[in-house]
Design a protein around this motif. Structure first.
Motif, PDB file in Angstrom:
ATOM      1  N   ALA A  35       0.838  -1.207   0.000  1.00 51.44           N
ATOM      2  CA  ALA A  35       0.000   0.000   0.000  1.00 51.44           C
ATOM      3  C   ALA A  35       0.870   1.253   0.000  1.00 51.44           C
ATOM      4  O   ALA A  35       0.554   2.228  -0.692  1.00 51.44           O
ATOM      5  N   ASP A  36       1.972   1.238   0.766  1.00 50.06           N
ATOM      6  CA  ASP A  36       2.885   2.383   0.793  1.00 50.06           C
ATOM      7  C   ASP A  36       3.516   2.616  -0.578  1.00 50.06           C
ATOM      8  O   ASP A  36       3.612   3.751  -1.037  1.00 50.06           O
ATOM      9  N   VAL A  37       3.947   1.537  -1.237  1.00 46.98           N
ATOM     10  CA  VAL A  37       4.541   1.653  -2.568  1.00 46.98           C
ATOM     11  C   VAL A  37       3.497   2.142  -3.572  1.00 46.98           C
ATOM     12  O   VAL A  37       3.789   2.994  -4.405  1.00 46.98           O
ATOM     13  N   ASP A  38       2.279   1.634  -3.487  1.00 51.56           N
ATOM     14  CA  ASP A  38       1.205   2.082  -4.383  1.00 51.56           C
ATOM     15  C   ASP A  38       0.931   3.576  -4.208  1.00 51.56           C
ATOM     16  O   ASP A  38       0.775   4.305  -5.183  1.00 51.56           O
ATOM     17  N   ARG A  39       0.891   4.035  -2.985  1.00 50.22           N
ATOM     18  CA  ARG A  39       0.654   5.452  -2.702  1.00 50.22           C
ATOM     19  C   ARG A  39       1.830   6.285  -3.221  1.00 50.22           C
ATOM     20  O   ARG A  39       1.641   7.342  -3.828  1.00 50.22           O
ATOM     21  N   PHE A  40       3.036   5.799  -2.999  1.00 46.37           N
ATOM     22  CA  PHE A  40       4.240   6.481  -3.465  1.00 46.37           C
ATOM     23  C   PHE A  40       4.224   6.592  -4.995  1.00 46.37           C
ATOM     24  O   PHE A  40       4.522   7.636  -5.561  1.00 46.37           O
ATOM     25  N   TYR A  41       3.833   5.506  -5.652  1.00 45.86           N
ATOM     26  CA  TYR A  41       3.717   5.485  -7.112  1.00 45.86           C
ATOM     27  C   TYR A  41       2.709   6.532  -7.586  1.00 45.86           C
ATOM     28  O   TYR A  41       2.993   7.317  -8.500  1.00 45.86           O
TER      29      TYR A  41
ATOM     30  N   LEU B 253       9.264  -0.404 -10.680  1.00 42.83           N
ATOM     31  CA  LEU B 253       9.542  -1.826 -10.459  1.00 42.83           C
ATOM     32  C   LEU B 253      10.709  -1.961  -9.484  1.00 42.83           C
ATOM     33  O   LEU B 253      10.658  -2.769  -8.546  1.00 42.83           O
ATOM     34  N   ARG B 254      11.730  -1.153  -9.688  1.00 40.22           N
ATOM     35  CA  ARG B 254      12.874  -1.155  -8.768  1.00 40.22           C
ATOM     36  C   ARG B 254      12.469  -0.691  -7.370  1.00 40.22           C
ATOM     37  O   ARG B 254      12.949  -1.218  -6.377  1.00 40.22           O
ATOM     38  N   VAL B 255      11.594   0.294  -7.322  1.00 40.22           N
ATOM     39  CA  VAL B 255      11.103   0.773  -6.024  1.00 40.22           C
ATOM     40  C   VAL B 255      10.355  -0.338  -5.307  1.00 40.22           C
ATOM     41  O   VAL B 255      10.562  -0.573  -4.112  1.00 40.22           O
ATOM     42  N   SER B 256       9.488  -1.050  -6.028  1.00 43.44           N
ATOM     43  CA  SER B 256       8.705  -2.108  -5.374  1.00 43.44           C
ATOM     44  C   SER B 256       9.588  -3.270  -4.936  1.00 43.44           C
ATOM     45  O   SER B 256       9.332  -3.880  -3.907  1.00 43.44           O
ATOM     46  N   ARG B 257      10.620  -3.561  -5.692  1.00 42.73           N
ATOM     47  CA  ARG B 257      11.546  -4.637  -5.297  1.00 42.73           C
ATOM     48  C   ARG B 257      12.366  -4.251  -4.066  1.00 42.73           C
ATOM     49  O   ARG B 257      12.581  -5.073  -3.189  1.00 42.73           O
ATOM     50  N   ALA B 258      12.832  -3.004  -4.052  1.00 40.67           N
ATOM     51  CA  ALA B 258      13.691  -2.555  -2.956  1.00 40.67           C
ATOM     52  C   ALA B 258      12.889  -2.183  -1.720  1.00 40.67           C
ATOM     53  O   ALA B 258      13.391  -2.273  -0.603  1.00 40.67           O
ATOM     54  N   GLY B 259      11.651  -1.762  -1.919  1.00 43.65           N
ATOM     55  CA  GLY B 259      10.875  -1.241  -0.798  1.00 43.65           C
ATOM     56  C   GLY B 259      11.282   0.196  -0.537  1.00 43.65           C
ATOM     57  O   GLY B 259      12.368   0.630  -0.909  1.00 43.65           O
ATOM     58  N   LEU B 260      10.391   0.924   0.087  1.00 45.20           N
ATOM     59  CA  LEU B 260      10.672   2.331   0.369  1.00 45.20           C
ATOM     60  C   LEU B 260      11.683   2.442   1.498  1.00 45.20           C
ATOM     61  O   LEU B 260      11.571   1.743   2.516  1.00 45.20           O
ATOM     62  N   PRO B 261      12.652   3.319   1.354  1.00 43.27           N
ATOM     63  CA  PRO B 261      13.646   3.488   2.418  1.00 43.27           C
ATOM     64  C   PRO B 261      13.035   4.183   3.633  1.00 43.27           C
ATOM     65  O   PRO B 261      12.039   4.892   3.514  1.00 43.27           O
ATOM     66  N   GLU B 262      13.632   3.964   4.748  1.00 45.64           N
ATOM     67  CA  GLU B 262      13.227   4.661   5.967  1.00 45.64           C
ATOM     68  C   GLU B 262      13.809   6.071   5.872  1.00 45.64           C
ATOM     69  O   GLU B 262      14.955   6.306   6.172  1.00 45.64           O
TER      70      GLU B 262
ATOM     71  N   THR C 103      12.509  10.553   5.199  1.00 44.98           N
ATOM     72  CA  THR C 103      11.423  11.536   5.124  1.00 44.98           C
ATOM     73  C   THR C 103      10.828  11.497   3.714  1.00 44.98           C
ATOM     74  O   THR C 103      11.405  10.906   2.803  1.00 44.98           O
ATOM     75  N   ASP C 104       9.695  12.157   3.542  1.00 43.60           N
ATOM     76  CA  ASP C 104       9.093  12.245   2.207  1.00 43.60           C
ATOM     77  C   ASP C 104      10.064  12.884   1.222  1.00 43.60           C
ATOM     78  O   ASP C 104      10.173  12.451   0.077  1.00 43.60           O
ATOM     79  N   MET C 105      10.760  13.922   1.674  1.00 42.77           N
ATOM     80  CA  MET C 105      11.739  14.592   0.824  1.00 42.77           C
ATOM     81  C   MET C 105      12.865  13.633   0.443  1.00 42.77           C
ATOM     82  O   MET C 105      13.296  13.594  -0.707  1.00 42.77           O
ATOM     83  N   GLY C 106      13.334  12.851   1.387  1.00 42.48           N
ATOM     84  CA  GLY C 106      14.390  11.885   1.117  1.00 42.48           C
ATOM     85  C   GLY C 106      13.947  10.808   0.139  1.00 42.48           C
ATOM     86  O   GLY C 106      14.704  10.399  -0.740  1.00 42.48           O
ATOM     87  N   ARG C 107      12.705  10.362   0.274  1.00 46.55           N
ATOM     88  CA  ARG C 107      12.167   9.358  -0.653  1.00 46.55           C
ATOM     89  C   ARG C 107      12.005   9.934  -2.051  1.00 46.55           C
ATOM     90  O   ARG C 107      12.260   9.267  -3.047  1.00 46.55           O
ATOM     91  N   ARG C 108      11.564  11.176  -2.122  1.00 47.72           N
ATOM     92  CA  ARG C 108      11.399  11.830  -3.419  1.00 47.72           C
ATOM     93  C   ARG C 108      12.746  11.966  -4.121  1.00 47.72           C
ATOM     94  O   ARG C 108      12.869  11.665  -5.314  1.00 47.72           O
ATOM     95  N   ALA C 109      13.770  12.394  -3.406  1.00 45.54           N
ATOM     96  CA  ALA C 109      15.110  12.496  -3.987  1.00 45.54           C
ATOM     97  C   ALA C 109      15.614  11.119  -4.413  1.00 45.54           C
ATOM     98  O   ALA C 109      16.229  10.970  -5.472  1.00 45.54           O
ATOM     99  N   TRP C 110      15.332  10.107  -3.604  1.00 43.95           N
ATOM    100  CA  TRP C 110      15.767   8.732  -3.894  1.00 43.95           C
ATOM    101  C   TRP C 110      15.154   8.231  -5.200  1.00 43.95           C
ATOM    102  O   TRP C 110      15.846   7.652  -6.039  1.00 43.95           O
ATOM    103  N   VAL C 111      13.852   8.450  -5.403  1.00 45.61           N
ATOM    104  CA  VAL C 111      13.213   7.959  -6.627  1.00 45.61           C
ATOM    105  C   VAL C 111      13.737   8.702  -7.849  1.00 45.61           C
ATOM    106  O   VAL C 111      13.913   8.105  -8.913  1.00 45.61           O
ATOM    107  N   PHE C 112      14.054   9.986  -7.708  1.00 43.19           N
ATOM    108  CA  PHE C 112      14.600  10.713  -8.855  1.00 43.19           C
ATOM    109  C   PHE C 112      16.056  10.339  -9.106  1.00 43.19           C
ATOM    110  O   PHE C 112      16.528  10.453 -10.240  1.00 43.19           O
ATOM    111  N   ARG C 113      16.764   9.873  -8.115  1.00 49.66           N
ATOM    112  CA  ARG C 113      18.111   9.343  -8.349  1.00 49.66           C
ATOM    113  C   ARG C 113      18.014   8.067  -9.183  1.00 49.66           C
ATOM    114  O   ARG C 113      18.775   7.872 -10.126  1.00 49.66           O
TER     115      ARG C 113
END
Length: 184
Positions: A11-17, A47-56, A58-68
């Motif tokens: 659910a977290d990955v779906d929301r993030f997507y 697909l890579r995000v769902s395989r790796a799972g969201l990192p622990e 902040t929202d800002m950190g996750r956003r930067a991570w996905v754009f990396r």
């Protein structure tokens, strides 16, 4: 892992997507130039995000991570694409002024050094903040400021003639963001 933990993770990955899909797609489309390829790369990012799972993080950190992740995939795609022969020719006919300006802008952005191009697109297309761009590109915030400034100066220089033609035709170009009325 318990079933409830797995359901929460999905659910977290779906929301993030849902939250980041459009921004990632726009960024990738600008880098690779084709909507179909950008869609494929966007799917690969998530697909890579769902395989790796969201990192622990902040929202800002996750956003930067996905754009990396998106940036790295785009750089790999562009690098691989350069190894293939190019079959594009120049258009046979003149294009209207707005198309000419769009083509000039695309050409000017493509001519920027890789990091400057990526920072410019992350800022102007996606709307990332400087600290998010720094994290996504693995550079300091000061480097982001400096390289973004250089990119903007280079774009103004490269587009000078195109903007002069547009001004002669009565088209008003602004330097600030949406809603600004300051002329270039």
């Amino acid at each position: 892992m318990f079933l409830s933990d797995r359901v929460t993770r999905v659910a977290d990955v779906d929301r993030f997507y849902a939250d980041h899909r459009e921004g990632v797609f726009r960024y990738l489309r600008r880098i690779v130039g084709e909507s179909d390829t950008a869609r494929d790369l966007t799917q690969e990012v998530f697909l890579r995000v769902s395989r790796a799972g969201l990192p622990e993080a902040t929202d800002m950190g996750r956003r930067a991570w996905v754009f990396r992740i998106a940036r790295n995939l785009a750089l790999n795609h562009v690098r691989d694409d350069r190894r293939r022969p190019i079959a594009n020719g120049l258009p046979d006919r003149a294009t209207p002024g707005t198309q000419e300006l769009g083509a000039a802008l695309r050409h000017a952005i493509d001519a920027l050094p890789e990091l400057e191009r990526d920072l410019f697109l992350l800022r102007e297309i996606v709307g990332l903040r400087y600290d998010e761009m720094a994290s996504a590109c693995d550079v300091s915030v000061e480097t982001v400021r400096s390289r973004l400034h250089h990119a903007r100066v280079a774009l103004r220089a490269a587009l000078g003639a195109s903007l002069d033609v547009r001004a002669q035709r009565g088209v008003r170009c602004t330097t600030a963001g949406p809603g600004s009325t300051r002329d270039r």
